[in-house]
Design a protein around this motif. Sequence first.
Motif: not given
Length: 604
Positions: A262-290
């Motif tokens: 599940a985590i392979r290739g998705r963790l960005i250790l140096e930034d304390g973040n993850v990259k989830l390719g499948g969410l890329f296209q909704v990244e901006e929309k997700l910023r507005g979700i509460n």
Amino acid sequence: MCGIVGYVGSKDALPIVLAGLKRLEYRGYDSYGFCVLNGKPFLFKQIGKISENSDNFDHVKGNVAISHTRWATTGEVTKENAHPHSDCKEEIFVVHNGIVENYKELKNNLIGEGHVFKSETDTEVIAHLIEKYFSGNLEEAVKKALKEIRGTYGLAVISTGDPEKIVVARMSSPLIIGVGVDEFLVASDPSAIITHTRQIINLDDGEIAVLKKAGFSIFKEEKESQKQIETIDWDIEQAEKGGYDHFMLKEIMEEPNTIEDAIRGRLILEDGNVKLGGLFQVEEKLRGINNLLLIGCGTAHYACAVGEYMLEDYASIAGETDIGSEFRYRKPIVNKNTAAIFVSQSGETADTLAAMREMKEKGILTLGITNVVGSSQARETDAGVYTRSGPEIAVASTKAFIGQLATLAMLTVYLGRQREMSVVTGKRIVSELVNLPNLAREILGHREEIKNIAEKYKKYRDFWFIGRKYNYPVALEGALKLKEVSYVHAEGTAGGELKHGPLALIDENCPTIAICPSDSVYEKMIANIEEVKARKGKVIALATEGNEEIKNIADDVIYIPKTLEMLTPLLSAIPLHLFAYYMAAVLGRNIDKPKNLAKSVTVE
Ligand code: G6P
């Protein structure tokens, strides 16, 4: 996750590899393909099952063949995405099991160099890389290509330019060589070749082998490896289960790998973040979700409930969990800042799909966490993340639950880092996710202790499971799993709710399993355990390693290693899965197919 079978020798290769592929089909693969060399290559790919194929391949002759049955991970279920994959000139053919983490970057470079791609898969980059380095000797080209690849692989490669051999390689993805007389096979799983030969060699990570009719050689970093030939003494049924008695146990034993996948290739250790390719296209929309609705059925619903705690603790998002069958008939209060995430192993559960379609109708952003690539849920949601847990055969979901939790933890980091989560907190979570598979392996290493506890408690017909906060949904999961596979009555309750009813049933005949790791609610859990003990109830405690005091209160203790509170469910669920399994085993139940239940419930 996929199946590989290859043959080189003096017999007709195709019937042998197809027979092997058919034996791998019990896992429910989605497409297949093969390539036979006989001067020219014969390449065939198809969606569906090999056993349902009606083509006649009698005319396809040749002594070298590779074949593959696919469980989609990167790229949808299409004929083009089925293996083998080939280079531009269709001279090099590759079947692959695993994930090439850096495939996008490699693909862009190769396109820049003039290579033309035919599929969406990560595997195709391997074929083109080998083409780039090929100058007559296949193993040399494979070695060079693999130096550029980051990720996991079990590979078999053939080429018309060096046609008498199969080159195979392994990195964190199982691969065995079958040894015959003037013939060799390669397979991802012994069950594929066991009727042909029982003599096998297990390849180790980093090893590359060259198989020819006349013999084989295995290398690791330019040095020849001396390997033992082993004899498999399992029968075919055991072989399918990886040597375990049941798929359920095999799948529980795969839980550490499930986290890794599940985590392979998705963790960005140096930034304390993850990259989830499948969410890329909704990244901006997700910023507005509460406000995030989390919907699933059965075990997937409990994963949602853990996700709700994760999201509110770390992503400052109000989560609301419900089961599909209830949610679809409610009138949820939603607005433009609401998104809904649907969690399902199969991606085909009717109630979850209906709830998802209802939300789409209302114009709500829909996301999916799914294991099966190309499933209805995966196709219909606006965006999503695959759990990559591989085929799950046992009806009771175990490893898929762990994959869902790992994915929800990554989603929490992703959404958290879009909001207030600091880089320090992000780093703490992602680095602990990296540690988690080994901690999970430690628990599995103690499975005999859990088996003994199941043996000790086998006479009881009622169990109570309690937990608080993150481990409240795990208590529900533990109870569900126990009743599902052992038919023993079990209920899960939040620790604090015991006094509001369940205590009336607690006595010496109803043991309680208390999930009480050393976390923010530990003291409260101890108070609950005392309530049970005061009613003469037996207690099996799930506690953090090093907690000796718990032995003074509980009758039996199962230890789990220390981790972050938010990640404890990924560990605490494992002994509960084992406990349910061993109880069912000791009671002689039909573990992989419990009565009255189905793996995927596609009706309302
Ligand atoms: C069935 C299975 C469960 C599973 C549930 C949801 O009831 O027996 O193990 O948790 O369906 O399935 P899904 O595929 O949506 O995760």
